[in-house]
Design a protein around this motif. Structure first.
Motif, PDB file in Angstrom:
ATOM      1  N   ARG A  19       1.029  -1.385   0.043  1.00 21.76           N
ATOM      2  CA  ARG A  19      -0.070   0.035  -0.071  1.00 21.76           C
ATOM      3  C   ARG A  19       0.864   1.243   0.011  1.00 21.76           C
ATOM      4  O   ARG A  19       1.550   1.468   1.118  1.00 21.76           O
ATOM      5  CB  ARG A  19      -0.890   0.123   1.156  1.00 21.76           C
ATOM      6  N   SER A  21       1.351   5.305  -0.148  1.00 21.95           N
ATOM      7  CA  SER A  21       0.577   6.560   0.436  1.00 21.95           C
ATOM      8  C   SER A  21       1.635   7.801  -0.133  1.00 21.95           C
ATOM      9  O   SER A  21       2.563   7.677  -0.322  1.00 21.95           O
ATOM     10  CB  SER A  21       0.710   6.628   1.830  1.00 21.95           C
ATOM     11  N   THR A  78      -3.958  12.851   2.075  1.00 21.33           N
ATOM     12  CA  THR A  78      -3.503  11.496   1.524  1.00 21.33           C
ATOM     13  C   THR A  78      -4.155  11.015   0.497  1.00 21.33           C
ATOM     14  O   THR A  78      -5.300  10.832   0.528  1.00 21.33           O
ATOM     15  CB  THR A  78      -2.925  10.712   2.666  1.00 21.33           C
ATOM     16  N   TYR A  80      -3.840   7.080  -1.693  1.00 18.68           N
ATOM     17  CA  TYR A  80      -3.364   5.735  -1.373  1.00 18.68           C
ATOM     18  C   TYR A  80      -3.323   5.014  -2.726  1.00 18.68           C
ATOM     19  O   TYR A  80      -4.180   5.290  -3.844  1.00 18.68           O
ATOM     20  CB  TYR A  80      -4.042   5.041  -0.590  1.00 18.68           C
TER      21      TYR A  80
END
Length: 124
Positions: A19, A21, A78, A80
């Motif tokens: 993942r 970010s 943010t 992702y």
């Protein structure tokens, strides 16, 4: 000025997940469309995924559709990129980018700000 910082890259085996970010320092993050691009050694930068400022629309490259998911949290400034079922061909430096709304583009020239990139390496 918008500053973008990617994180979450690393080394993973084929079939694994990562993942990524991308955190923004600007207070206007929620007004930007956001994109992820990647560049493998010796190759051009390629579009991966993009999301509109309000998460209303997403777009994916055919090569990642069904495996990657882009999302954003405007409260956290943010964006992702969830990457599942990774393949060796996904190995690249991944960049996030911010572009003003109006067009959700796959072209880098429509993005005004770029992060420094994070390396993703998928071993076979």
């Amino acid at each position: 000025q918008v500053q973008l910082v990617e994180s979450g890259g690393g080394l993973v085996q084929a079939g694994g997940s990562l993942r990524l970010s991308c955190a923004s320092s600007g207070r206007t993050f929620s007004t930007y469309n956001m994109g992820w691009f990647r560049q493998a050694p010796g190759k051009e930068r390629d579009f991966v995924a993009a999301i509109t400022w309000n998460s209303g629309v997403t777009d994916y490259a055919d090569s990642v559709k069904g495996r990657f998911t882009i999302s954003r949290d405007n409260a956290k400034n943010t964006v992702y990129l969830q990457m599942n079922n990774l393949k060796p061909d996904d190995t690249a430096v991944y960049y996030c980018a911010a572009g003003f709304p109006g067009i959700l583009s796959r072209l880098g020239r429509y993005y005004d700000y770029w992060g420094q990139g994070t390396q993703v390496t998928v071993s076979s």
